[in-house]
Design an enzyme around this catalytic site. Structure first.
Site, mmCIF file in Angstrom:
data_model
loop_
_atom_site.group_PDB
_atom_site.id
_atom_site.type_symbol
_atom_site.label_atom_id
_atom_site.label_comp_id
_atom_site.label_asym_id
_atom_site.label_seq_id
_atom_site.Cartn_x
_atom_site.Cartn_y
_atom_site.Cartn_z
ATOM 1 C CE1 TYR A 180 0.917 -0.009 4.367
ATOM 2 C CE2 TYR A 180 -1.388 -0.439 4.850
ATOM 3 C CZ TYR A 180 -0.095 -0.260 5.285
ATOM 4 O OH TYR A 180 0.176 -0.332 6.626
ATOM 5 C CD GLU A 181 -0.590 5.081 1.933
ATOM 6 O OE1 GLU A 181 -0.612 5.934 1.025
ATOM 7 O OE2 GLU A 181 -1.543 4.897 2.700
#
Length: 597
Positions: A440-441
């Site tokens: 994620y990110e």
């Protein structure tokens, strides 16, 4: 059950003797950052992490979150009480601006503190960590009216914040998003659409949840140039600023995940929910990038944190578990077997874990310092240079930090053998929790492409060149010292590799773009190896200083030098093989027909 103790001595060594924060008294907040106060923060958050949060880590993993029939979400047992203790202690407000009720402390302080919370209980930290990032985004782009209403409540942790980007059909490619924002007569907007994988999208820890949502206005151009950012609260504040009517936003489901099970990962449905524009129309992605960049630095620290927790428990097991005999003969003949720590390969795993965790800690703390310089230096040139350096290092901190964090957690699990695979011992959780940080990110391959496609070319390549010059300058200053000569020589070879690979990528990229993609991950790892080598040489130099000798135990400093030597002899040589991968190009991997895979 696993245990955790905050590495406060190591943090202070980096802050005081490696980064030398005494040199930054010209920055806002640093003039009052004396040793006693800084250490009190480290000790206080460290105790909270080890005594309150760590015992809840396995509880959160086993119980997870529960979505109720009315769409509300209940966090794991103990989380709500711990969050109240977190607020009462004031830790939620460490980095918040004083004008909104925060302590106004520098980023380097909150960076140090957040590592301890992440190591103790990563799932718990997601509720407060993203709130800090959302607060930063609003502080940078929201109207004064929105700031006055929301920031005091978010800064103190009374209300929490989220980031809503991903949709079922689009993740990294945000230009495809479909969520709509229709203007209302009163200047607000009706937000309609579905967002997925929303961390802390719904929970019972705070009285309100403030969603930052990317959506399209009716006249929006196609692609990322047509994305706007909106503030959409769970409860619409009343005239007194208290949570009022329920907004038309709801949690449709929560994900059942591999790790961070104590963190509510939600599908959020917006059905004409009332929202307020943040920043300018069609410029929402640039406003959201403030939050995303903050989150990426935090995600890199998640890799460090899980590696540290796994390392501490692997070390304890190796010092307690007896298996086999030392290759040189029984270490303890009167015992039925020797401790695991006598075996060279066990020591290899522990040493690799040590050099990655301590190296990444130094790098993350440096990142926090760069944030402070970029935001608060009175010198415009110093601000610009820090901002450029931070931009260059952000994909490295995020991707290299999370890659090595996961790798370290897996290797430390191996020390436990079969007992590491049994859930009741809790070691498997470090592996599972660490895995998400690579995804994620901005998945790590995306970070690698950002590094080679954009960051290497910052200021016409000057930002990268300046970093390499700093590495070479340190090498020049330390190569004549007998204690540091071998470390300097090894780093010099590695820096030459990364320079050559960067030149190769820059020459080939224009003619054959696939070569950039094919070599991006190998280059990011190479750059990460060199960056940590730079940090280790700085730590080794600091360990020999008079100031460190008077402030740290001699055994601590000796261990630092040994760890630096290990990194130089066992890790830095990896750049040669990584360079070969970069320069292998894309021809072979792109030659195979898709159906032949």
């Amino acid at each position: 059950m696993t245990t955790y103790a905050a590495p406060t001595d190591d943090t202070w060594f980096v802050v005081k003797h490696v980064l030398q924060i005494d040199r930054y008294s010209h920055l806002e907040g640093y003039d009052a950052l004396d040793e006693g106060f800084f250490k009190a923060i480290l000790d206080g958050v460290g105790r909270f992490a080890s005594e309150v949060l760590a015992p809840l880590n396995q509880t959160g993993d086993m119980n997870g979150c529960t979505r109720n029939e009315n769409g509300s979400v209940t966090t794991p047992p103990g989380f709500k009480a711990a969050y109240r203790q977190w607020l009462d202690a004031g830790w939620a407000a460490l980095e918040g601006a004083a004008e909104f009720g925060g302590m106004g402390l520098p980023k380097i302080v909150s960076t140090a503190a957040s590592e301890y919370v992440l190591s103790a209980n990563q799932a718990f930290e997601t509720y407060s960590g993203l709130t800090n990032a959302a607060t930063a985004a609003l502080a940078a782009s929201a109207s004064d009216e929105l700031k006055a209403l929301y920031l005091p409540r978010m800064t103190t942790g009374q209300w929490s914040g989220t980031m809503n980007l991903t949709e079922p059909h689009c993740g990294t490619d945000l230009g495809l998003l479909r969520t709509k924002a229709t203007p209302n007569a009163d200047g607000t907007f009706a937000i309609s659409g579905t967002k997925i994988f929303i961390t802390a999208g719904e929970h019972d820890l705070t009285e309100n949840i403030v969603h930052l949502v990317l959506a399209r206005l009716p006249d929006a151009p196609a692609g990322v140039r047509g994305i706007s950012l909106f503030l959409v609260p769970k409860f619409i504040p009343d005239s007194d600023g208290a949570p009022g009517a329920q907004n038309s936003v709801s949690c449709g489901s929560i994900e059942h995940k591999m790790g961070i099970r104590g963190s509510a990962t939600c599908t959020m449905n917006y059905d004409g929910a009332t929202g307020w524009l943040v920043g300018e129309p069609h410029r929402g992605l640039s406003a959201m990038f403030v939050m995303m960049n903050s989150a990426r630095l935090g995600v890199g620290q998640q890799g460090l944190a899980q590696a540290e927790a796994a390392f501490q428990n692997a070390k304890a097991y190796a010092l307690d578990r007896r298996q086999g005999r030392a290759l040189t003969g029984p270490s303890e003949p009167d015992k039925p077997a020797d401790l695991l720590i006598v075996h060279p390969d066990v020591r290899r795993v522990l040493m690799e874990a040590k050099v990655y965790t301590e190296g990444l800690r130094a790098l993350c703390l440096w990142g926090g310092l760069l944030v402070d310089v970029a935001e608060h230096s009175p010198d415009a040139t110093e601000r610009a240079e820090a901002e450029d350096r931070l931009a260059l290092l952000t994909p490295v901190i995020k991707a290299f930090g999370s890659d090595k964090g996961f790798e370290t957690a897996v290797n430390c699990q191996q020390i436990w053998g079969g007992h590491g695979y049994i859930s009741e011992n809790g070691v498997d959780q470090f592996v599972r929790d660490a895995r998400i940080a690579m995804i994620y990110e901005g998945a790590n391959a995306v970070q690698a492409m950002d590094l080679v496609g954009r960051k290497l070319g910052l200021r016409g390549g000057k930002t990268f060149e300046c970093f390499v010059e700093d590495v070479e300058g340190l090498i020049s200053n330390t190569s004549s010292r007998p204690e540091l000569a071998k470390i300097s020589t090894s780093l010099d070879r590695a820096a030459s590799d990364v320079k050559a690979a960067a030149i190769w990528l820059q020459r080939r990229g224009a003619a054959e773009p696939d070569d950039l993609g094919a070599g991006a991950t190998a280059f990011l790892h190479m750059f990460g190896v060199v960056t940590l080598g730079f940090m280790w040489l700085r730590m080794a130099e600091a360990a020999l200083s008079d100031g460190a000798a008077s402030d740290q135990r001699s055994g601590f400093l000796t261990t630092k030098l040994l760890a630096a030597q290990f990194y130089a002899s066992r890790i830095l040589p990896e750049t040669a093989s990584l360079r070969a991968k970069v320069e292998a190009g894309s021809e072979i991997m792109m030659a195979m027909s898709p159906c032949d895979f």
